[in-house]
Design a protein around this motif. Structure first.
Motif, PDB file in Angstrom:
ATOM      1  N   ILE A 358      50.190  61.414  82.599  1.00 28.01           N
ATOM      2  CA  ILE A 358      49.665  60.065  82.393  1.00 28.01           C
ATOM      3  C   ILE A 358      50.683  59.208  81.640  1.00 28.01           C
ATOM      4  N   TYR A 359      51.275  59.788  80.605  1.00 27.98           N
ATOM      5  CA  TYR A 359      52.299  59.101  79.804  1.00 27.98           C
ATOM      6  C   TYR A 359      53.438  58.605  80.698  1.00 27.98           C
ATOM      7  N   VAL A 360      53.938  59.484  81.559  1.00 27.86           N
ATOM      8  CA  VAL A 360      55.087  59.134  82.398  1.00 27.86           C
ATOM      9  C   VAL A 360      54.669  58.201  83.534  1.00 27.86           C
ATOM     10  N   MET A 361      53.468  58.404  84.095  1.00 27.56           N
ATOM     11  CA  MET A 361      53.039  57.548  85.208  1.00 27.56           C
ATOM     12  C   MET A 361      52.957  56.083  84.790  1.00 27.56           C
ATOM     13  N   LYS A 362      52.519  55.842  83.581  1.00 27.28           N
ATOM     14  CA  LYS A 362      52.463  54.462  83.096  1.00 27.28           C
ATOM     15  C   LYS A 362      53.866  53.845  83.061  1.00 27.28           C
ATOM     16  N   GLN A 363      54.834  54.622  82.625  1.00 25.34           N
ATOM     17  CA  GLN A 363      56.214  54.140  82.603  1.00 25.34           C
ATOM     18  C   GLN A 363      56.747  53.960  84.016  1.00 25.34           C
ATOM     19  N   PHE A 364      56.406  54.898  84.893  1.00 29.55           N
ATOM     20  CA  PHE A 364      56.874  54.819  86.280  1.00 29.55           C
ATOM     21  C   PHE A 364      56.354  53.556  86.967  1.00 29.55           C
ATOM     22  N   ILE A 365      55.101  53.240  86.742  1.00 29.47           N
ATOM     23  CA  ILE A 365      54.530  52.044  87.376  1.00 29.47           C
ATOM     24  C   ILE A 365      55.239  50.782  86.895  1.00 29.47           C
ATOM     25  N   GLU A 366      55.642  50.751  85.638  1.00 33.36           N
ATOM     26  CA  GLU A 366      56.418  49.617  85.143  1.00 33.36           C
ATOM     27  C   GLU A 366      57.768  49.517  85.847  1.00 33.36           C
ATOM     28  N   LEU A 367      58.391  50.663  86.115  1.00 34.28           N
ATOM     29  CA  LEU A 367      59.650  50.655  86.868  1.00 34.28           C
ATOM     30  C   LEU A 367      59.396  50.221  88.315  1.00 34.28           C
ATOM     31  N   ALA A 368      58.281  50.668  88.870  1.00 38.62           N
ATOM     32  CA  ALA A 368      57.934  50.284  90.244  1.00 38.62           C
ATOM     33  C   ALA A 368      57.770  48.773  90.356  1.00 38.62           C
ATOM     34  N   LYS A 369      57.271  48.151  89.306  1.00 40.37           N
ATOM     35  CA  LYS A 369      57.113  46.689  89.308  1.00 40.37           C
ATOM     36  C   LYS A 369      58.478  46.003  89.313  1.00 40.37           C
ATOM     37  N   VAL A 370      59.442  46.598  88.629  1.00 36.90           N
ATOM     38  CA  VAL A 370      60.785  46.009  88.579  1.00 36.90           C
ATOM     39  C   VAL A 370      61.391  45.947  89.974  1.00 36.90           C
ATOM     40  N   VAL A 371      61.215  47.025  90.752  1.00 36.57           N
ATOM     41  CA  VAL A 371      61.819  47.079  92.098  1.00 36.57           C
ATOM     42  C   VAL A 371      60.850  46.578  93.180  1.00 36.57           C
ATOM     43  N   ARG A 372      59.647  46.183  92.756  1.00 43.00           N
ATOM     44  CA  ARG A 372      58.615  45.680  93.684  1.00 43.00           C
ATOM     45  C   ARG A 372      58.296  46.714  94.771  1.00 43.00           C
ATOM     46  N   ASP A 373      58.038  47.910  94.349  1.00 42.50           N
ATOM     47  CA  ASP A 373      57.683  48.997  95.261  1.00 42.50           C
ATOM     48  C   ASP A 373      56.354  48.658  95.950  1.00 42.50           C
ATOM     49  N   SER A 374      56.332  48.725  97.262  1.00 40.61           N
ATOM     50  CA  SER A 374      55.133  48.371  98.028  1.00 40.61           C
ATOM     51  C   SER A 374      53.996  49.369  97.828  1.00 40.61           C
ATOM     52  N   GLU A 375      54.302  50.534  97.240  1.00 41.71           N
ATOM     53  CA  GLU A 375      53.284  51.571  97.054  1.00 41.71           C
ATOM     54  C   GLU A 375      52.696  51.578  95.637  1.00 41.71           C
ATOM     55  N   ILE A 376      52.915  50.520  94.888  1.00 39.42           N
ATOM     56  CA  ILE A 376      52.426  50.481  93.505  1.00 39.42           C
ATOM     57  C   ILE A 376      50.930  50.763  93.423  1.00 39.42           C
ATOM     58  N   SER A 377      50.157  50.169  94.292  1.00 44.45           N
ATOM     59  CA  SER A 377      48.704  50.323  94.206  1.00 44.45           C
ATOM     60  C   SER A 377      48.297  51.777  94.390  1.00 44.45           C
ATOM     61  N   MET A 378      49.015  52.529  95.221  1.00 40.43           N
ATOM     62  CA  MET A 378      48.714  53.944  95.405  1.00 40.43           C
ATOM     63  C   MET A 378      48.921  54.711  94.109  1.00 40.43           C
ATOM     64  N   TYR A 379      50.014  54.412  93.415  1.00 38.98           N
ATOM     65  CA  TYR A 379      50.289  55.093  92.147  1.00 38.98           C
ATOM     66  C   TYR A 379      49.283  54.679  91.074  1.00 38.98           C
ATOM     67  N   GLU A 380      48.877  53.434  91.087  1.00 45.18           N
ATOM     68  CA  GLU A 380      47.874  52.978  90.126  1.00 45.18           C
ATOM     69  C   GLU A 380      46.547  53.704  90.340  1.00 45.18           C
ATOM     70  N   LYS A 381      46.180  53.934  91.598  1.00 39.22           N
ATOM     71  CA  LYS A 381      44.947  54.665  91.893  1.00 39.22           C
ATOM     72  C   LYS A 381      45.067  56.127  91.462  1.00 39.22           C
ATOM     73  N   LYS A 382      46.230  56.728  91.684  1.00 40.34           N
ATOM     74  CA  LYS A 382      46.457  58.114  91.247  1.00 40.34           C
ATOM     75  C   LYS A 382      46.373  58.210  89.731  1.00 40.34           C
ATOM     76  N   LEU A 383      46.944  57.236  89.050  1.00 43.97           N
ATOM     77  CA  LEU A 383      46.893  57.216  87.587  1.00 43.97           C
ATOM     78  C   LEU A 383      45.440  57.103  87.120  1.00 43.97           C
ATOM     79  N   GLU A 384      44.676  56.255  87.756  1.00 43.60           N
ATOM     80  CA  GLU A 384      43.269  56.095  87.390  1.00 43.60           C
ATOM     81  C   GLU A 384      42.509  57.398  87.592  1.00 43.60           C
ATOM     82  N   LEU A 385      42.776  58.088  88.705  1.00 49.23           N
ATOM     83  CA  LEU A 385      42.102  59.350  89.001  1.00 49.23           C
ATOM     84  C   LEU A 385      42.420  60.415  87.951  1.00 49.23           C
TER      85      LEU A 385
END
Length: 527
Positions: A358-385
């Motif tokens: 969970i700690y790392v996923m939060k950081q990863f999603i912030e990096l995904a926002k920097v590169v505008r990764d189209s799969e951000i929402s998938m990772y956000e859902k995984k983090l929520e789960l």
């Protein structure tokens, strides 16, 4: 020590020559300085020092070292005044009758007096005895200047004459160490504290980091001498708080990124001499901490171009690790990809591993926002789960603690859940207060690595007083036992503890222990 060797000879690695070239471009300059010993000392019993061994100044004067002839079984201990990392050189002559036999001598290097009292012949630990810092040398003709080619990590040098002949004695002069570090003090502005104990803790943390700062961030200059990813994450944070050598962090990240397995997994550590080689050891969170180290670097010194270049490697670590979670968001550990957390295997690590993700996923999603990764929402859902599983299944409200699959309540689980901010700030504070009440004092944890995370969790929970108290009782205890730099392993309840069976192979300058400099700057400053 419960952590065991991994042997994965069938793993195949890729080598990205472009990234390796970039790593080489960030290779730092090694700064060297000649330092002579401060005094001659003798080993004494001292119940206040580690293993009951200390030193006292000898009757012999370092200024008159060339006047002392040493015969069979005589020895002399040189004290270089502080911890040093570098190569050793000394001039040797003879006095008395003509030299009718070779000089046979032993040179022993020690970071602490406890090592001087240990004999290599008695070592029966599981770690290779080749790490023991001693040399047995024959010299046929004197005078001669002895320059040892190896690099050592030490404060004390014991010169022992094993034999000459009854007709003559060995005489020593001009001993020196040529120290090596890439730490750049030129722009460094040390912190100042009104509290002298905090000042000492800070200063020794800086020294520890500097002596581990070589052509990469080494884990320890005496033993291992390589780049571990978990250590790198902490060293980089300490580096931003002190020397702030961004290029060296980039070099280390490029080395890991350039040498992944064919499936893209990052090794837990790499060797850089005589050439760049990834180790066949893999740890769950160490691979994930590539993401954390990249994120922390971007927080300290934003670099969108670097993020874009290394993001695919970071994403691969995330995707590989996500396969270890089931449809409910539960971590299913893989013994071939173990969750480390700490050396000890005396507690279940599943919940701590869940929190680390969970700690790392939060950081990863912030990096995904920097590169505008189209799969951000998938990772956000995984983090929520994964987070919901932690909140709804692993957290036990009646205990106000997180449990493991064994219905075990351990410190590591609470610490990592707090660091991951799974619960609200108010709940985090309450959880750590319960942790102090139910699970303190800390027992059976013997690494500054885990103590760092405990202290940081206390700070993150707003329990500053308790955090500083633990810092003083742990790192401060090392200082009281004679530390010039911080150690790889230390259990306050068993100060003589060695994970390897003998203090002679313990590392008493280890990078994962330098983090008080980061913690003090971020959370304490000069309160």
């Amino acid at each position: 020590m419960a952590f065991t060797f991994q042997i994965n000879n069938d793993v195949k690695f890729k080598h990205d020559e472009k990234l390796l070239a970039k790593a080489e471009g960030f290779r730092p300059e090694i700064k060297k300085e000649r330092i002579h010993p401060a005094r001659i000392v003798e080993v004494i019993e001292d119940p206040l020092k580690l293993n009951g061994v200390g030193v006292t100044e000898s009757d012999k004067s370092i200024d008159k070292i060339e006047e002392y002839g040493l015969k069979r079984n005589d020895k002399m201990i040189l004290d270089f005044g502080d911890h040093r990392v570098g190569t050793f050189k000394i001039h040797i002559d003879q006095t008395g009758s003509p030299m009718d036999a070779p000089l046979y001598m032993r040179i022993k290097f020690a970071e602490l007096p406890a090592e001087l009292a240990a004999e290599s012949k008695d070592y029966e630990g599981w770690l290779s005895r080749s790490w023991i810092q001693e040399e047995f040398i024959h010299i046929d003709e004197l005078p001669a200047t002895l320059e040892l080619p190896r690099r050592y990590s030490f404060r004390y040098v014991e010169l022992k004459v094993l034999d000459t002949s009854p007709k003559w004695q060995a005489v020593f002069s001009d001993p020196m160490v040529v120290t090596e570090t890439s730490a750049d003090y030129s722009g460094f502005e040390p912190m100042r504290f009104e509290d002298p104990e905090l000042q000492k803790i800070y200063d020794i943390g800086v020294k520890t980091l500097a002596d581990c700062t070589q052509d990469v961030f080494e884990d320890g200059p005496k033993r291992d001498r390589r780049l571990w990813l978990g250590d790198l994450r902490l060293q980089a944070l300490a580096n931003y708080a002190t020397f702030d050598q961004t290029d060296l962090v980039k070099r280390c990240l490029y080395l890991f990124a350039a040498m992944t397995t064919e499936e893209g997994k990052i090794s837990a550590n790499v060797f850089v001499k005589p050439e760049n080689v990834p180790d066949d050891t893999f740890l769950f969170e160490y691979s994930l901490f590539f993401i954390s180290t990249l994120y922390d670097l971007h927080q300290a010194h934003p670099d969108e171009e670097l993020i874009r270049e290394l993001y695919p490697i970071a994403k691969k670590q995330m995707n590989i690790t996500l396969k270890m979670f089931d449809e409910n968001g539960k971590l299913n550990p893989d013994e071939n990809y173990p969750v480390f957390v700490d050396w000890s295997n005396n507690f279940n690590k599943d919940t701590a591993g869940q929190a680390e993700m969970i700690y790392v996923m939060k950081q990863f999603i912030e990096l995904a926002k920097v590169v505008r990764d189209s799969e951000i929402s998938m990772y956000e859902k995984k983090l929520e789960l994964i987070t919901d599983y932690a909140k709804n299944v692993l957290f036990h409200p009646e205990k106000n603690l997180f449990a493991t699959a064994w219905d075990e309540y351990n410190i590591a689980s609470q610490v990592w859940m707090v660091l991951a901010h799974v619960m609200s700030d108010e709940e985090n504070k309450s959880i750590m207060q319960t942790t102090i009440q139910e699970l303190f004092p800390v027992k059976n944890i013997a690494t500054p690595y885990m103590y760092h995370h405990i202290v940081e969790a206390l700070f993150e929970a707003g329990l500053d007083e308790e955090a500083v108290h633990l810092m003083k009782s742990y790192w401060g205890k090392m200082i009281s036992l004679g530390a010039d730099t911080y150690w790889e392993a230390f259990d306050p309840d068993q100060p003589e503890y060695s994970p390897y069976g003998s203090p002679i192979v313990n590392s008493y300058c280890h990078a994962w222990s330098c983090t008080p400099v980061y913690l003090l700057k971020k959370y304490v400053k000069n309160k």
